[in-house]
Enzyme design. Structure first.
Site, PDB file in Angstrom:
ATOM      1  N   GLY A 283     -15.540 164.655   6.175  1.00 57.77           N
ATOM      2  CA  GLY A 283     -15.923 165.398   6.449  1.00 57.77           C
ATOM      3  C   GLY A 283     -17.533 165.582   6.585  1.00 57.77           C
ATOM      4  O   GLY A 283     -18.074 166.296   7.577  1.00 57.77           O
ATOM      5  N   ASP A 284     -18.384 164.995   5.703  1.00 60.28           N
ATOM      6  CA  ASP A 284     -19.273 165.563   5.907  1.00 60.28           C
ATOM      7  C   ASP A 284     -20.085 164.870   7.554  1.00 60.28           C
ATOM      8  O   ASP A 284     -20.947 165.289   7.452  1.00 60.28           O
ATOM      9  CB  ASP A 284     -20.111 164.546   5.359  1.00 60.28           C
TER      10      ASP A 284
HETATM   11  N1  LIG Z   1      -6.850 159.148   7.822  1.00 60.09           N
HETATM   12  C1  LIG Z   1      -7.938 159.846   9.444  1.00 60.09           C
HETATM   13  N2  LIG Z   1      -7.753 158.920   9.857  1.00 60.09           N
HETATM   14  C2  LIG Z   1      -8.408 158.935  11.026  1.00 60.09           C
HETATM   15  N3  LIG Z   1     -10.175 159.982  10.992  1.00 60.09           N
HETATM   16  C3  LIG Z   1      -9.887 160.872  10.110  1.00 60.09           C
HETATM   17  C4  LIG Z   1      -9.006 161.047   8.834  1.00 60.09           C
HETATM   18  N4  LIG Z   1      -9.411 161.395   8.058  1.00 60.09           N
HETATM   19  C5  LIG Z   1     -10.361 162.182   8.453  1.00 60.09           C
HETATM   20  N5  LIG Z   1     -10.568 162.032   9.438  1.00 60.09           N
HETATM   21  C6  LIG Z   1     -11.813 162.498  10.591  1.00 60.09           C
HETATM   22  O1  LIG Z   1     -12.819 162.927   9.863  1.00 60.09           O
HETATM   23  C7  LIG Z   1     -13.072 164.615  10.038  1.00 60.09           C
HETATM   24  C8  LIG Z   1     -12.844 164.830   9.187  1.00 60.09           C
HETATM   25  O2  LIG Z   1     -11.895 164.725   7.501  1.00 60.09           O
HETATM   26  P1  LIG Z   1     -11.001 166.213   6.620  1.00 60.09           P
HETATM   27  O3  LIG Z   1     -10.767 166.835   7.361  1.00 60.09           O
HETATM   28  O4  LIG Z   1     -10.377 164.560   6.174  1.00 60.09           O
HETATM   29  O5  LIG Z   1     -13.049 167.067   6.262  1.00 60.09           O
HETATM   30  P2  LIG Z   1     -13.271 167.278   4.537  1.00 60.09           P
HETATM   31  O6  LIG Z   1     -11.279 167.168   3.779  1.00 60.09           O
HETATM   32  O7  LIG Z   1     -14.144 168.192   4.999  1.00 60.09           O
HETATM   33  O8  LIG Z   1     -13.230 165.722   4.419  1.00 60.09           O
HETATM   34  P3  LIG Z   1     -14.185 165.638   3.226  1.00 60.09           P
HETATM   35  O9  LIG Z   1     -14.358 166.834   2.059  1.00 60.09           O
HETATM   36  O10 LIG Z   1     -13.651 164.319   1.770  1.00 60.09           O
HETATM   37  O11 LIG Z   1     -15.441 165.021   2.977  1.00 60.09           O
HETATM   38  C9  LIG Z   1     -11.291 164.506  10.898  1.00 60.09           C
HETATM   39  O12 LIG Z   1     -11.905 165.738  11.611  1.00 60.09           O
HETATM   40  C10 LIG Z   1     -11.306 163.419  11.578  1.00 60.09           C
HETATM   41  O13 LIG Z   1     -12.028 163.209  12.917  1.00 60.09           O
HETATM   42  O1  LIG Z   2     -18.485 167.902  -5.829  1.00 65.46           O
HETATM   43  P1  LIG Z   2     -18.577 168.263  -4.768  1.00 65.46           P
HETATM   44  O2  LIG Z   2     -20.339 168.454  -4.589  1.00 65.46           O
HETATM   45  O3  LIG Z   2     -17.590 169.400  -4.072  1.00 65.46           O
HETATM   46  O4  LIG Z   2     -18.204 166.724  -4.147  1.00 65.46           O
HETATM   47  C1  LIG Z   2     -19.328 166.071  -3.736  1.00 65.46           C
HETATM   48  C2  LIG Z   2     -18.968 164.786  -3.285  1.00 65.46           C
HETATM   49  O5  LIG Z   2     -17.243 164.140  -3.909  1.00 65.46           O
HETATM   50  O6  LIG Z   2     -18.504 165.148  -2.316  1.00 65.46           O
HETATM   51  C3  LIG Z   2     -19.012 163.775  -0.895  1.00 65.46           C
HETATM   52  C4  LIG Z   2     -17.910 163.629   0.079  1.00 65.46           C
HETATM   53  O7  LIG Z   2     -17.290 164.468   0.841  1.00 65.46           O
HETATM   54  C5  LIG Z   2     -19.508 162.780  -1.714  1.00 65.46           C
HETATM   55  O8  LIG Z   2     -20.765 161.729  -1.799  1.00 65.46           O
HETATM   56  C6  LIG Z   2     -19.432 163.130  -3.223  1.00 65.46           C
HETATM   57  O9  LIG Z   2     -19.291 162.220  -4.570  1.00 65.46           O
END
Ligand SMILES: Nc1ncnc2c1ncn2[C@@H]1O[C@H](COP(=O)(O)OP(=O)(O)OP(=O)(O)O)[C@@H](O)[C@H]1O
Ligand SMILES: O=P(O)(O)OC[C@@]1(O)O[C@H](CO)[C@@H](O)[C@@H]1O
Length: 310
Positions: free
Chosen positions: A253-254
């Site tokens: 997501g980041d």
């Molecule tokens: N398994 C996967 N395969 C391909 N692309 C992925 C996958 N997981 C995530 N992505 C890509 O990354 C983007 C962001 O993922 P996700 O929706 O999991 O974000 P998030 O939940 O905010 O993640 P996080 O909080 O772990 O940073 C998705 O829209 C997609 O483009």
């Molecule tokens: O505890 P928070 O601040 O919600 O999330 C922190 C964290 O999980 O988010 C990043 C991935 O998105 C990691 O680098 C980090 O450890």
């Protein structure tokens, strides 16, 4: 300029444990550490995209110093405030047998309202009209619940575009200050709505409601491997997730937020933004830990992005 705000950074310790089992002794087969925390990850990815950002926030102790050193070594510009206490270490446990990612996040240091206010004043002195401020992640203990509301409102009043990526109460209060763009994932948006949003239509309707109720210009709803929905006043685009080998989904997501900020700064069209964000998300899940993907990988994925206007 893009500023990223990480009030609660972390040293991410990513370990691999095949067949992770609770109530049992588990053995780590591989491990790596990365400077992390959501805003810091955004800065790492902006750098790979060829952009510039200044990472600000709060660090503490030896862990905080090691994060600062690692970021400097990567060539990133930082301006962190050092406080009492130790920046947290977050465990990311990957089980390659059961294909699971388990996050064990520490709460982090405790800060006072005075420290937060001083940090905000400092940011407000730096930013000007047209700058982008990315505010994301959890907050350290001691932070008032309305911190993201206060920061978003203040940055917006200075003419900056705020991108907010937060969950729960931080998101619910933050949106009331009309950030420019928000990027909830489908689960976060469901929590905000108070009901499970399952279809693309339901997610789009909730995103549009957010825009109408709070004056938000753009909502990007990410859906993990199922891609993302890009909702703007003019149109909505759904982009499929790329089929890539998964290293670690932590920070996916980041990386999307980084691409959104970079595209916004460069005035990209929505279609180009969708291509870049999807490829950046895909490239980053191919990496281990919260390592940022190289631009060559992102570029190679761009022609493979499939999307359609709804
Ligand atoms: N398994 C996967 N395969 C391909 N692309 C992925 C996958 N997981 C995530 N992505 C890509 O990354 C983007 C962001 O993922 P996700 O929706 O999991 O974000 P998030 O939940 O905010 O993640 P996080 O909080 O772990 O940073 C998705 O829209 C997609 O483009
Ligand atoms: O505890 P928070 O601040 O919600 O999330 C922190 C964290 O999980 O988010 C990043 C991935 O998105 C990691 O680098 C980090 O450890």
């Amino acid at each position: 300029m893009i500023y990223t705000v990480t009030l609660n950074p972390a040293l991410d310790k990513t370990v691999e444990i095949p067949s992770l089992t609770v109530d049992s002794v588990n053995r780590i087969t591989t491990m790596r550490t990365d400077p992390g925390g959501k805003g810091i990850n955004v800065s790492k990815v902006i750098d790979k995209l060829g952009g510039k950002s200044i990472a600000i926030g709060i660090l503490g102790g030896d862990t905080g110093r090691s994060i600062q050193t690692a970021l400097k070594r990567m060539g990133l510009e930082t301006d962190f405030c050092f406080v009492e206490g130790e920046t947290r270490t977050n465990m990311k446990v990957i089980d390659p047998v059961n294909h699971t990612n388990t996050d064990i996040n520490e709460p982090g240091v405790t800060v006072s309202k005075e420290i937060l206010d001083a940090l905000l004043d400092d940011l407000l002195e730096k930013i000007s009209e047209g700058d982008i401020v990315v505010i994301s992640g959890s907050m350290p203990k001691g932070s008032p619940e309305d911190t993201y509301y206060v920061w978003t409102k203040a940055c917006r009043e200075k003419g900056a575009k705020v991108i907010l990526d937060a969950d729960g109460a931080l998101f619910a209060t933050g949106v009331k200050a009309s950030p420019y763009l928000v990027k909830p994932n489908n689960h976060e948006l469901s929590r905000f709505a108070g009901r499970k949003l399952e279809t693309v239509e339901e997610l789009e309707a909730e995103a549009k409601k957010l825009m109408q109720d709070y004056g938000i210009k753009k909502v990007v709803v990410s859906m993990g491997g199922d891609g993302a929905l890009y909702v703007t006043e003019a149109k909505t685009i759904y982009a499929e997730g790329l089929k890539v080998p998964v290293g670690s989904t932590v920070g996916a997501g980041d990386s999307v937020v980084a691409a959104l900020a970079f595209a916004e700064e460069n005035g990209n069209s929505l279609e180009d933004t969708v291509r870049l964000s999807t490829a950046t998300g895909g490239a980053n899940v191919m990496c281990s830990g919260t390592q940022a993907a190289e631009y060559e990988v992102i570029e190679s994925l761009m022609p493979k992005v499939v999307f359609r206007t709804l």
